[in-house]
Scaffold this active site. Structure first.
Site, PDB file in Angstrom:
ATOM      1  N   ASP A 149       0.641  -1.491   2.411  1.00 37.58           N
ATOM      2  CA  ASP A 149       1.121  -0.938   1.135  1.00 37.58           C
ATOM      3  C   ASP A 149       2.195   0.129   1.337  1.00 37.58           C
ATOM      4  O   ASP A 149       2.118   1.229   0.740  1.00 37.58           O
ATOM      5  CB  ASP A 149      -0.048  -0.312   0.344  1.00 37.58           C
ATOM      6  CG  ASP A 149      -1.279  -1.205   0.280  1.00 37.58           C
ATOM      7  OD1 ASP A 149      -1.108  -2.416   0.110  1.00 37.58           O
ATOM      8  OD2 ASP A 149      -2.407  -0.680   0.399  1.00 37.58           O
ATOM      9  N   GLU A 315      -1.159  -7.200  -8.656  1.00 36.78           N
ATOM     10  CA  GLU A 315      -1.232  -5.756  -8.385  1.00 36.78           C
ATOM     11  C   GLU A 315       0.116  -5.257  -7.869  1.00 36.78           C
ATOM     12  O   GLU A 315       1.095  -6.011  -7.814  1.00 36.78           O
ATOM     13  CB  GLU A 315      -2.309  -5.492  -7.332  1.00 36.78           C
ATOM     14  CG  GLU A 315      -2.064  -6.226  -6.007  1.00 36.78           C
ATOM     15  CD  GLU A 315      -3.276  -6.236  -5.094  1.00 36.78           C
ATOM     16  OE1 GLU A 315      -4.372  -5.820  -5.506  1.00 36.78           O
ATOM     17  OE2 GLU A 315      -3.131  -6.692  -3.935  1.00 36.78           O
TER      18      GLU A 315
HETATM   19  O1  FUB Z   1      -4.659  -1.638   0.679  1.00 39.65           O
HETATM   20  C1  FUB Z   1      -5.675  -1.735  -0.281  1.00 39.65           C
HETATM   21  C2  FUB Z   1      -5.274  -2.659  -1.409  1.00 39.65           C
HETATM   22  O2  FUB Z   1      -4.856  -3.922  -0.881  1.00 39.65           O
HETATM   23  C3  FUB Z   1      -4.078  -2.215  -2.227  1.00 39.65           C
HETATM   24  O3  FUB Z   1      -4.378  -1.232  -3.176  1.00 39.65           O
HETATM   25  C4  FUB Z   1      -3.669  -3.512  -2.828  1.00 39.65           C
HETATM   26  O4  FUB Z   1      -2.413  -3.504  -3.432  1.00 39.65           O
HETATM   27  C5  FUB Z   1      -3.767  -4.439  -1.643  1.00 39.65           C
HETATM   28  O5  FUB Z   1      -2.608  -4.385  -0.856  1.00 39.65           O
END
Ligand code: FUB
Length: 425
Positions: A149, A315
Site C-alpha cells: 500500500d 478499495e
Molecule cells: O494492507 C492491508 C490492506 O490490504 C489494505 O488496507 C488494502 O487496501 C489491501 O491492500
C-alpha cells in the site's frame, strides 16, 4: 570470523558455513547471498531474505530457510537483533524471542545456542557482513523487504513513501515507517513514525494503508487500525507532526471515522487538495466515500459524506488532478488474488461524476508479477512526468500478505486517458 573464506549459506534449506570463492558455482554464490531487511517481528532488528524469497529462521535451534507464514512465531523466529560483536570488527545476532541465544556455527552448521562466555563461543558467534556474492537480478522492490500500500508524495522537492509494513498473518502489523528519496531510487529509512501500541489508544493492530497530506505547516497522517479484542472492526484515525518523517501523534485520541459509521470497511484513507486549497478525504473498502475536510484537517461534516462506488471498486481510492481533469483511481478484486489490479475514472470535480475508463495496471505473469494494486501517484515537481507506486506479491514466493512495493512510470495519451502501466521488476 574464525573461519575466513567460509560464508553463511543455505544448503537443503539448512544454514551452514561453507567455502565460497570467485570460482564457486552460481548456485553456491546465490545460496550465500542474503538481503538484510526490516525485522519481521521488530523494525529495530533484522531478518535475512534469500534470493528465493524465503527467510532464515530458527526451529529446533537450527537455522533454516523457510517461507514466511506471517504468524507471530515465524516472524519472531526469523528476527535477529544486533549485539556488539564479541570479536573486534564483527557483529553478533541474538534471537528476537530467545535473547539469551545467539546465532553461532558449530560443526559448520548454524545453530541458535545459549551464550557462553568463552573465547570459542564468542568467535563462533561473530560474523562479518560482506559484499553480496550475487548481484540483484533486477531492480527489485523500491525498499527492501515486505511493504504494501505505498503512499507516495512529494513535499518540498523530496519524495516520501509511507507503506503498510507487511509479512504479518491477517495484515496485523502495528506500526508505520517512512522512507524518503531525492531520486526515487535511493531511499532513506526514517524508522517508525507511528506505533499503535504506545501511540494510539483505540487501535492495537491493522496499521494499514497510510496517507500523508501537508497543510498549515503540519503533516497529517491518515491511517486505519483495529483492536486485538472487543470490536476488532477497522476505524480511521489521523495523526499530526511538524515533520514528514514524524514522529506523529494521534490528533484526536479517538477515531476520525468509526467502524459502522458508513457502509463497508473504514480503511484506505487518501487526501486530495485542490488548487483552491480545499482538501478532500476519500476512503473505504466495499464502498467509496468522499467528503470535504474542514480547514483543521482533522474533522468534517459527517452529514456531507458522499458515497459513490464505481463498478468494480473494491478499495484504495486515489484522486489527483491533471489539466483540469480529476482522476479517481481504485483497486479491484481482493489483495490476496493475483488479479488485484488498478482501474480509474475521470470527472469534472473532486466528487465526480465519474466515468470509468478501465484498468491501467494488472499482473504480468511472464515476469512473475502478480497482485499489482493499492497504488498512489506522484508528479515530479515542475514537470508532466508521473509515477505510480503500488504493491505486488513479493517476487518470488510472495502472496497477499507478503507483498513488496514498486514504482513505475505512468504516462498519458493526448486525450488525457492513462496508458496501461507496464509493471517492471
Ligand atoms: O494492507 C492491508 C490492506 O490490504 C489494505 O488496507 C488494502 O487496501 C489491501 O491492500
Amino acid at each position: 570470523m574464525n573461519y575466513p573464506g567460509r560464508y553463511v549459506r543455505h544448503a537443503d534449506h539448512l544454514g551452514r558455513i561453507d567455502p565460497v570463492t570467485a570460482g564457486s558455482t552460481a548456485q553456491t554464490k546465490q545460496d550465500a547471498t542474503f538481503t538484510v531487511v526490516n525485522g519481521l517481528a521488530s523494525p529495530s532488528c533484522y531478518s535475512f531474505q534469500a534470493a528465493n524469497g524465503m527467510f532464515l529462521r530458527h526451529r529446533d535451534w537450527r537455522l533454516r530457510l523457510e517461507a514466511n507464514t506471517g504468524t507471530a512465531t515465524f516472524r519472531s523466529d526469523a528476527t535477529f537483533c544486533v549485539v556488539d560483536g564479541s570479536v573486534s570488527g564483527s557483529v553478533s545476532f541474538v534471537s528476537f524471542n530467545y535473547p539469551q541465544r545467539r546465532i553461532r556455527h558449530r560443526d559448520l552448521a548454524l545453530w541458535l545456542d545459549t551464550y557462553q562466555d568463552t573465547a570459542t563461543f564468542r568467535a563462533d558467534s561473530s560474523f562479518r557482513v560482506a559484499a553480496p556474492w550475487t548481484p540483484k537480478a533486477n531492480k527489485g522492490p523500491v525498499i527492501p523487504g515486505l511493504f504494501a500500500d505505498p503512499h507516495i508524495v512529494n513535499f518540498n522537492g523530496r519524495y516520501y513513501l509511507y507503506p503498510t509494513t507487511d509479512g504479518y498473518e491477517g495484515w496485523g502489523s502495528p506500526y508505520y515507517k517512512a522512507f524518503s528519496s531525492a531520486d526515487l531510487v535511493n531511499w532513506t529509512d526514517h524508522g517508525v513514525i507511528l506505533d499503535h501500541g504506545p501511540d494510539v489508544s483505540w487501535a492495537d493492530n491493522s496499521a494499514w494503508a497510510p496517507a500523508v497530506a501537508a497543510k498549515n505547516g503540519q503533516y497529517y497522517l491518515y491511517f486505519s487500525g483495529g483492536l486485538a479484542s472487543g470490536n476488532t472492526a477497522k476505524q480511521l484515525g489521523v495523526a499530526v507532526s511538524g515533520s514528514p518523517t514524524g514522529p506523529f501523534r494521534d490528533a484526536l485520541g479517538r477515531p476520525l471515522v468509526r467502524s459502522g459509521q458508513y457502509p463497508g470497511q473504514m480503511i484506505d484513507p487518501m487526501v486530495f487538495t485542490d488548487d483552491d486549497g480545499q482538501s478532500y478525504l476519500y476512503w473505504g473498502q466495499g464502498s467509496a466515500h468522499a467528503v470535504r475536510l474542514n480547514a483543521d484537517m482533522v474533522s468534517f461534516d459527517t452529514a456531507a459524506v458522499r458515497t459513490n462506488t464505481p463498478a468494480g471498486y473494491n478499495e484504495a481510492p486515489f484522486v489527483f488532478k491533471r489539466n483540469a481533469v480529476y482522476y479517481f483511481m481504485w483497486s479491484e478484486n481482493d489483495t490476496r488474488s493475483e488479479n488485484y489490479q488498478v482501474a480509474y475514472a475521470t470527472g469534472t470535480s473532486p466528487f465526480g461524476p465519474w466515468t470509468k475508463r478501465g484498468v491501467v495496471l494488472a499482473k504480468r505473469l511472464e515476469l512473475g508479477i502478480k497482485g499489482t494494486g493499492h497504488h498512489s501517484v506522484v508528479r515530479a515537481p515542475g514537470t508532466d512526468t508521473w509515477y505510480i507506486a503500488y504493491h505486488r506479491f513479493a517476487v518470488p514466493a510472495g502472496n497477499g500478505t507478503n507483498r513488496e512495493s514498486a514504482i513505475d512510470r505512468m504516462e498519458f495519451n493526448a486525450d488525457g486517458t492513462i496508458r496501461p502501466v507496464i509493471p517492471t521488476l
